[in-house]
Scaffold this active site. Sequence first.
Site, PDB file in Angstrom:
ATOM      1  N   CYS A 182      -8.677 101.083  61.719  1.00  0.00           N
ATOM      2  CA  CYS A 182      -8.485  99.527  62.300  1.00  0.00           C
ATOM      3  C   CYS A 182      -9.791  99.848  63.375  1.00  0.00           C
ATOM      4  O   CYS A 182      -9.527  99.585  64.677  1.00  0.00           O
ATOM      5  CB  CYS A 182      -7.336  99.401  63.075  1.00  0.00           C
ATOM      6  SG  CYS A 182      -5.893  99.501  61.796  1.00  0.00           S
ATOM      7  N   ALA A 183     -11.079  99.791  63.040  1.00  0.00           N
ATOM      8  CA  ALA A 183     -11.976 100.010  64.041  1.00  0.00           C
ATOM      9  C   ALA A 183     -12.550  98.884  64.875  1.00  0.00           C
ATOM     10  O   ALA A 183     -13.144  99.100  65.793  1.00  0.00           O
ATOM     11  CB  ALA A 183     -13.300 100.772  63.121  1.00  0.00           C
ATOM     12  N   PRO A 208     -13.184  96.000  67.162  1.00  0.00           N
ATOM     13  CA  PRO A 208     -14.905  95.736  67.194  1.00  0.00           C
ATOM     14  C   PRO A 208     -15.765  97.105  67.340  1.00  0.00           C
ATOM     15  O   PRO A 208     -16.764  97.151  67.307  1.00  0.00           O
ATOM     16  CB  PRO A 208     -15.133  94.653  68.271  1.00  0.00           C
ATOM     17  CG  PRO A 208     -14.001  94.854  69.325  1.00  0.00           C
ATOM     18  CD  PRO A 208     -12.676  95.355  68.380  1.00  0.00           C
ATOM     19  N   GLY A 209     -14.889  98.250  67.500  1.00  0.00           N
ATOM     20  CA  GLY A 209     -15.835  99.431  67.409  1.00  0.00           C
ATOM     21  C   GLY A 209     -15.459 100.498  68.659  1.00  0.00           C
ATOM     22  O   GLY A 209     -16.383 101.223  68.845  1.00  0.00           O
ATOM     23  N   LYS A 218     -13.311 102.054  70.293  1.00  0.00           N
ATOM     24  CA  LYS A 218     -12.984 103.583  70.332  1.00  0.00           C
ATOM     25  C   LYS A 218     -13.643 104.204  69.346  1.00  0.00           C
ATOM     26  O   LYS A 218     -13.846 105.441  69.371  1.00  0.00           O
ATOM     27  CB  LYS A 218     -11.529 103.391  70.041  1.00  0.00           C
ATOM     28  CG  LYS A 218     -10.467 103.024  70.975  1.00  0.00           C
ATOM     29  CD  LYS A 218      -8.993 102.815  70.872  1.00  0.00           C
ATOM     30  CE  LYS A 218      -8.366 101.978  71.639  1.00  0.00           C
ATOM     31  NZ  LYS A 218      -8.574 100.619  71.493  1.00  0.00           N
ATOM     32  N   ASP A 240      -5.374 102.039  65.553  1.00  0.00           N
ATOM     33  CA  ASP A 240      -5.233 101.069  66.631  1.00  0.00           C
ATOM     34  C   ASP A 240      -4.948  99.863  66.030  1.00  0.00           C
ATOM     35  O   ASP A 240      -5.693  98.911  66.033  1.00  0.00           O
ATOM     36  CB  ASP A 240      -6.607 101.052  67.318  1.00  0.00           C
ATOM     37  CG  ASP A 240      -6.328 100.239  68.742  1.00  0.00           C
ATOM     38  OD1 ASP A 240      -5.512 100.048  69.192  1.00  0.00           O
ATOM     39  OD2 ASP A 240      -7.599  99.826  69.162  1.00  0.00           O
ATOM     40  N   CYS A 275      -2.292  98.107  71.898  1.00  0.00           N
ATOM     41  CA  CYS A 275      -2.772  97.530  73.158  1.00  0.00           C
ATOM     42  C   CYS A 275      -1.597  96.519  73.346  1.00  0.00           C
ATOM     43  O   CYS A 275      -1.601  95.439  73.770  1.00  0.00           O
ATOM     44  CB  CYS A 275      -3.993  96.646  73.154  1.00  0.00           C
ATOM     45  SG  CYS A 275      -4.392  96.187  74.880  1.00  0.00           S
TER      46      CYS A 275
HETATM   47  C1  LIG Z   1      -6.543  96.494  67.875  1.00  0.00           C
HETATM   48  S1  LIG Z   1      -7.815  95.966  66.926  1.00  0.00           S
HETATM   49  C2  LIG Z   1      -8.715  97.529  66.991  1.00  0.00           C
HETATM   50  C3  LIG Z   1      -9.537  97.810  68.102  1.00  0.00           C
HETATM   51  C4  LIG Z   1     -10.413  99.000  67.962  1.00  0.00           C
HETATM   52  N1  LIG Z   1      -9.761 100.159  67.771  1.00  0.00           N
HETATM   53  C5  LIG Z   1     -11.492  99.104  69.353  1.00  0.00           C
HETATM   54  O1  LIG Z   1     -11.045 100.109  70.119  1.00  0.00           O
HETATM   55  O2  LIG Z   1     -12.409  98.517  69.388  1.00  0.00           O
HETATM   56  C6  LIG Z   1      -6.881  96.056  65.235  1.00  0.00           C
HETATM   57  C7  LIG Z   1      -8.383  95.870  64.212  1.00  0.00           C
HETATM   58  O3  LIG Z   1      -7.434  96.069  62.836  1.00  0.00           O
HETATM   59  C8  LIG Z   1      -8.058  95.152  61.947  1.00  0.00           C
HETATM   60  N2  LIG Z   1      -7.218  95.110  60.927  1.00  0.00           N
HETATM   61  C9  LIG Z   1      -6.176  93.957  60.482  1.00  0.00           C
HETATM   62  N3  LIG Z   1      -5.722  94.420  59.431  1.00  0.00           N
HETATM   63  C10 LIG Z   1      -6.024  95.378  58.967  1.00  0.00           C
HETATM   64  C11 LIG Z   1      -5.894  96.352  57.999  1.00  0.00           C
HETATM   65  N4  LIG Z   1      -4.895  95.978  56.743  1.00  0.00           N
HETATM   66  N5  LIG Z   1      -6.742  97.149  57.499  1.00  0.00           N
HETATM   67  C12 LIG Z   1      -7.741  97.479  58.264  1.00  0.00           C
HETATM   68  N6  LIG Z   1      -7.881  96.754  59.342  1.00  0.00           N
HETATM   69  C13 LIG Z   1      -6.978  95.801  59.884  1.00  0.00           C
HETATM   70  C14 LIG Z   1      -8.331  94.032  62.826  1.00  0.00           C
HETATM   71  O4  LIG Z   1      -9.177  93.137  61.911  1.00  0.00           O
HETATM   72  C15 LIG Z   1      -8.827  94.638  64.221  1.00  0.00           C
HETATM   73  O5  LIG Z   1     -10.125  94.680  64.215  1.00  0.00           O
END
Ligand SMILES: C[S@@+](CC[C@H](N)C(=O)[O-])C[C@H]1O[C@@H](n2cnc3c(N)ncnc32)[C@H](O)[C@@H]1O
Length: 479
Positions: free
Chosen positions: A295-296, A298-299, A301, A363, A416
């Site tokens: 779940c990267a 906006p990137g 982590k 995440d 978070c």
């Molecule tokens: C909490 S954010 C992650 C923040 C990120 N790890 C960072 O540190 O920048 C959760 C992310 O999961 C994505 N997401 C939501 N549903 C998802 C799915 N089914 N598969 C993959 N990513 C998903 C969202 O679009 C969002 O960008």
Amino acid sequence: MTGPAPKSAPRPHRRPKKDPARMVAFTALRAVDERDAYANLILPSLLRKAEKNEGFERRDAAFATELVYGTLRMRGSYDAIIGACIDRPLSKVDPNVLDVLSLGAHQLLGTRIPPHAAVSATVELARVVLGDGRAKFVNAVMRKISTQDLDTWLEQVAPPYEEDAEDHLAVLYSHPRWVVAALWDSLGVWQPQHCGRTAVSELLAADNERPAVTLVARPGRSTAAELRDSLPAEESEAGRWSPYAVRLVEGGDPAVVPAVAENRAGVQDEGSQLVAAALAAAPVEGRDELWLDGCAGPGGKAALLAALAAQRGAALVASESQPHRAALVAKALHGNPGPYAVITADGLRPAWRPGSFDRVLVDVPCSGLGALRRRPESRWRRRPEDVANFGPLQRGLLESAIDATRPGGVVGYATCSPHLAETRVVVQDVLRGRSDLEYVDARPLLPGVPDLGEGPDVQLWPHLHGTDAMYLALLRKKS
Ligand SMILES: C[S@@+](CC[C@H](N)C(=O)[O-])C[C@H]1O[C@@H](n2cnc3c(N)ncnc32)[C@H](O)[C@@H]1O
């Protein structure tokens, strides 16, 4: 003979004075209320426009930002005070009027602007955006608010703590009542010795602080020392917990740091840095070559993980379901010295074979109750049912992350949010249905960080750690 006294001549109509900073603040508040805009997204574009058209300076931009963020954060308290100054329910007040009043209340009660200046500037704004008639109403309410300071008002409008502790704290610290209840429940589980009135008040107060901007030196690409050297000495301090962190002191500007401009460093809360570093430090059995961030976007982590992976000769796959967020991940990872790939994929329908990865981070999307400091409007927008609605996705993404991990590898589940239903409960539910996992104690992997709870998972807190309220559970797939 004296005739009748001449009628006093009507006062010539004076056009209200436009105050660009307050106009920008009002426009931003309207966008947040009317269009569900995010303050942190709408404000920069309004400021840029004002810089172009109104000759806005950095000082004006800082003032407009403080007005918007301060007003949105403290809206719950200000609403209660405004409500005590008018003779109808707030729901019957035109939202435009309410926004002008909230901005005015913030200037009177939350800034050092002298009261007469706060009242007159608010009335001028009302004349511009509401017209002279409603400006009179604004004037009357502002004068009433100006008769007392914030603490006196809060004492008057909040229900006594002994009668309704949650409502009392909700008004005092400007949080929805259900959020106070959820945070308090979680604090009670994680910090049973320090979860009384004082501790929860400190937590709620910390949510109302503006967080320091923290930089991350991406390892192998820059160092915290380099970042500090590129800033005036008084504008930075070392991070509290993360070896990669540099905290900017008031006025410090990330844009002047060459490593940030060159993507060798970035802006990232220390809690997020700790989560990525802990996953990277968790012991795995055997091979350690291929990592996944599921779940990267906006990137943030992913960029730290990719840099850590590169130092070990490992590669990172950064996966994100939203194409525009995947593009942000690609930007964050640009220039990473080791191999990486950014893909757009639904983590629930994996684009990889089971057991492919040695380390996996998910995440997951969540209520964001751990980042209330940064998103001032989000506490008012979130609903208790949001937490329940995220549940199936969070469980599904964790299951899928576990499936992606090879035996002997580790999975990190992060959110978070400190809400129990999004953190420990999700992990325990998933663990109950599987026999191929064991907890890894995450606490030693955040060296030097105190007050992490009884383990094996960890919860960070704004009032204790100065970070967002990140949660992390580490699980090892049994070989
Ligand atoms: C909490 S954010 C992650 C923040 C990120 N790890 C960072 O540190 O920048 C959760 C992310 O999961 C994505 N997401 C939501 N549903 C998802 C799915 N089914 N598969 C993959 N990513 C998903 C969202 O679009 C969002 O960008």
